[in-house]
Design a protein around this motif. Sequence first.
Motif, PDB file in Angstrom:
ATOM      1  N   GLU A   1       0.821  -1.198   0.000  1.00 23.60           N
ATOM      2  CA  GLU A   1       0.000   0.000   0.000  1.00 23.60           C
ATOM      3  C   GLU A   1       0.859   1.254   0.000  1.00 23.60           C
ATOM      4  O   GLU A   1       0.510   2.248  -0.617  1.00 23.60           O
ATOM      5  CB  GLU A   1      -0.922  -0.007   1.220  1.00 23.60           C
ATOM      6  N   LYS A   2       1.984   1.222   0.691  1.00 29.85           N
ATOM      7  CA  LYS A   2       2.827   2.406   0.795  1.00 29.85           C
ATOM      8  C   LYS A   2       3.723   2.580  -0.424  1.00 29.85           C
ATOM      9  O   LYS A   2       4.019   3.692  -0.822  1.00 29.85           O
ATOM     10  CB  LYS A   2       3.695   2.321   2.047  1.00 29.85           C
ATOM     11  N   SER A   3       4.172   1.496  -1.016  1.00 32.88           N
ATOM     12  CA  SER A   3       5.195   1.606  -2.050  1.00 32.88           C
ATOM     13  C   SER A   3       4.662   1.484  -3.469  1.00 32.88           C
ATOM     14  O   SER A   3       5.396   1.726  -4.411  1.00 32.88           O
ATOM     15  CB  SER A   3       6.258   0.529  -1.837  1.00 32.88           C
ATOM     16  N   GLY A   4       3.409   1.086  -3.640  1.00 32.15           N
ATOM     17  CA  GLY A   4       2.877   0.914  -4.981  1.00 32.15           C
ATOM     18  C   GLY A   4       3.423  -0.350  -5.624  1.00 32.15           C
ATOM     19  O   GLY A   4       3.982  -1.202  -4.967  1.00 32.15           O
ATOM     20  N   ILE A   5       3.231  -0.446  -6.925  1.00 31.64           N
ATOM     21  CA  ILE A   5       3.683  -1.624  -7.653  1.00 31.64           C
ATOM     22  C   ILE A   5       4.638  -1.202  -8.755  1.00 31.64           C
ATOM     23  O   ILE A   5       4.685  -0.038  -9.144  1.00 31.64           O
ATOM     24  CB  ILE A   5       2.489  -2.397  -8.263  1.00 31.64           C
ATOM     25  N   VAL A   6       5.382  -2.157  -9.259  1.00 33.46           N
ATOM     26  CA  VAL A   6       6.228  -1.949 -10.437  1.00 33.46           C
ATOM     27  C   VAL A   6       5.678  -2.890 -11.506  1.00 33.46           C
ATOM     28  O   VAL A   6       5.989  -4.082 -11.508  1.00 33.46           O
ATOM     29  CB  VAL A   6       7.715  -2.252 -10.142  1.00 33.46           C
ATOM     30  N   PRO A   7       4.819  -2.366 -12.391  1.00 29.04           N
ATOM     31  CA  PRO A   7       4.160  -3.244 -13.366  1.00 29.04           C
ATOM     32  C   PRO A   7       5.009  -3.515 -14.599  1.00 29.04           C
ATOM     33  O   PRO A   7       5.810  -2.688 -15.022  1.00 29.04           O
ATOM     34  CB  PRO A   7       2.909  -2.452 -13.748  1.00 29.04           C
ATOM     35  N   CYS A   8       4.814  -4.687 -15.155  1.00 29.77           N
ATOM     36  CA  CYS A   8       5.355  -5.041 -16.461  1.00 29.77           C
ATOM     37  C   CYS A   8       4.145  -5.059 -17.399  1.00 29.77           C
ATOM     38  O   CYS A   8       3.257  -5.903 -17.262  1.00 29.77           O
ATOM     39  CB  CYS A   8       6.044  -6.401 -16.415  1.00 29.77           C
ATOM     40  N   ILE A   9       4.090  -4.114 -18.310  1.00 28.35           N
ATOM     41  CA  ILE A   9       2.952  -3.959 -19.210  1.00 28.35           C
ATOM     42  C   ILE A   9       3.010  -5.029 -20.307  1.00 28.35           C
ATOM     43  O   ILE A   9       4.076  -5.298 -20.863  1.00 28.35           O
ATOM     44  CB  ILE A   9       2.940  -2.546 -19.839  1.00 28.35           C
TER      45      ILE A   9
ATOM     46  N   PRO B   1      12.279 -12.320 -13.718  1.00 23.06           N
ATOM     47  CA  PRO B   1      12.526 -11.390 -14.831  1.00 23.06           C
ATOM     48  C   PRO B   1      11.436 -11.464 -15.905  1.00 23.06           C
ATOM     49  O   PRO B   1      11.305 -10.565 -16.725  1.00 23.06           O
ATOM     50  CB  PRO B   1      13.875 -11.843 -15.389  1.00 23.06           C
ATOM     51  N   SER B   2      10.664 -12.552 -15.894  1.00 25.02           N
ATOM     52  CA  SER B   2       9.559 -12.695 -16.845  1.00 25.02           C
ATOM     53  C   SER B   2       8.464 -13.529 -16.186  1.00 25.02           C
ATOM     54  O   SER B   2       8.729 -14.299 -15.274  1.00 25.02           O
ATOM     55  CB  SER B   2      10.026 -13.360 -18.144  1.00 25.02           C
TER      56      SER B   2
ATOM     57  N   TYR C   1       6.722 -12.352 -21.867  1.00 22.60           N
ATOM     58  CA  TYR C   1       6.322 -11.248 -20.992  1.00 22.60           C
ATOM     59  C   TYR C   1       7.454 -10.857 -20.050  1.00 22.60           C
ATOM     60  O   TYR C   1       7.271 -10.707 -18.843  1.00 22.60           O
ATOM     61  CB  TYR C   1       5.030 -11.578 -20.238  1.00 22.60           C
ATOM     62  N   LYS C   2       8.615 -10.668 -20.658  1.00 25.57           N
ATOM     63  CA  LYS C   2       9.820 -10.302 -19.926  1.00 25.57           C
ATOM     64  C   LYS C   2       9.787  -8.819 -19.563  1.00 25.57           C
ATOM     65  O   LYS C   2       9.381  -7.984 -20.371  1.00 25.57           O
ATOM     66  CB  LYS C   2      11.047 -10.611 -20.787  1.00 25.57           C
ATOM     67  N   ALA C   3      10.219  -8.502 -18.360  1.00 25.94           N
ATOM     68  CA  ALA C   3      10.349  -7.113 -17.934  1.00 25.94           C
ATOM     69  C   ALA C   3      11.566  -6.509 -18.624  1.00 25.94           C
ATOM     70  O   ALA C   3      12.608  -7.161 -18.729  1.00 25.94           O
ATOM     71  CB  ALA C   3      10.504  -7.044 -16.421  1.00 25.94           C
ATOM     72  N   ASP C   4      11.438  -5.266 -19.091  1.00 22.51           N
ATOM     73  CA  ASP C   4      12.606  -4.609 -19.681  1.00 22.51           C
ATOM     74  C   ASP C   4      13.617  -4.351 -18.556  1.00 22.51           C
ATOM     75  O   ASP C   4      13.273  -4.411 -17.373  1.00 22.51           O
ATOM     76  CB  ASP C   4      12.197  -3.314 -20.397  1.00 22.51           C
ATOM     77  N   PRO C   5      14.888  -4.096 -18.911  1.00 18.59           N
ATOM     78  CA  PRO C   5      15.934  -3.973 -17.877  1.00 18.59           C
ATOM     79  C   PRO C   5      15.624  -2.926 -16.800  1.00 18.59           C
ATOM     80  O   PRO C   5      15.879  -3.177 -15.617  1.00 18.59           O
ATOM     81  CB  PRO C   5      17.186  -3.594 -18.670  1.00 18.59           C
TER      82      PRO C   5
END
Length: 155
Positions: free
Chosen positions: A9-17, A102-103, A109-113
């Motif tokens: 809740e405090k830090s949010g998310i890091v999404p992979c689109i 990493p994916s 659906y790999k996350a970019d670097p």
Amino acid sequence: MRMAGNFDEKSGIVPCITPWGQWYQTMEEVTLEVNVPEGTTSKEIKVDFKPKHLTCRVRAGEIKGELFERVLVDDCLWSLEDRKKVQIMLVKSRRSADNCWPSLFVDQYKADPLTFDDMEKKMTLERFQKENPGFDFSGADITGSYSGGGPQWKD
């Protein structure tokens, strides 16, 4: 048991689109948010969890593949939100800050670097929060290039 709730809740998310929506992760879980046609009903959705495979079928569309790592099938679940988004929660079998996927699927659906670097940083802050429950790491930042879920010490 969800230990990361307050941290998320405090830090949010890091999404992979992705073309179908997005996925993101914590130390304990991987979450998929799949966009579906508005008005979709739960009867039109079929989600199949296996330790290393996931299949999600909605009407004529399908997302499936070999997961990057194993999950605890009995703890995984899915829900339909507002009849337009399927949220799938996968519980990692190996839950630690150094297990940043990493994916989502092997070679898909790999996350970019940059996104992957941000995912690792977030998971490390999550680990710090878990190890130090009285401290607030929500405003903390880890700078520089980052890999491996923590500092690497050499003798």
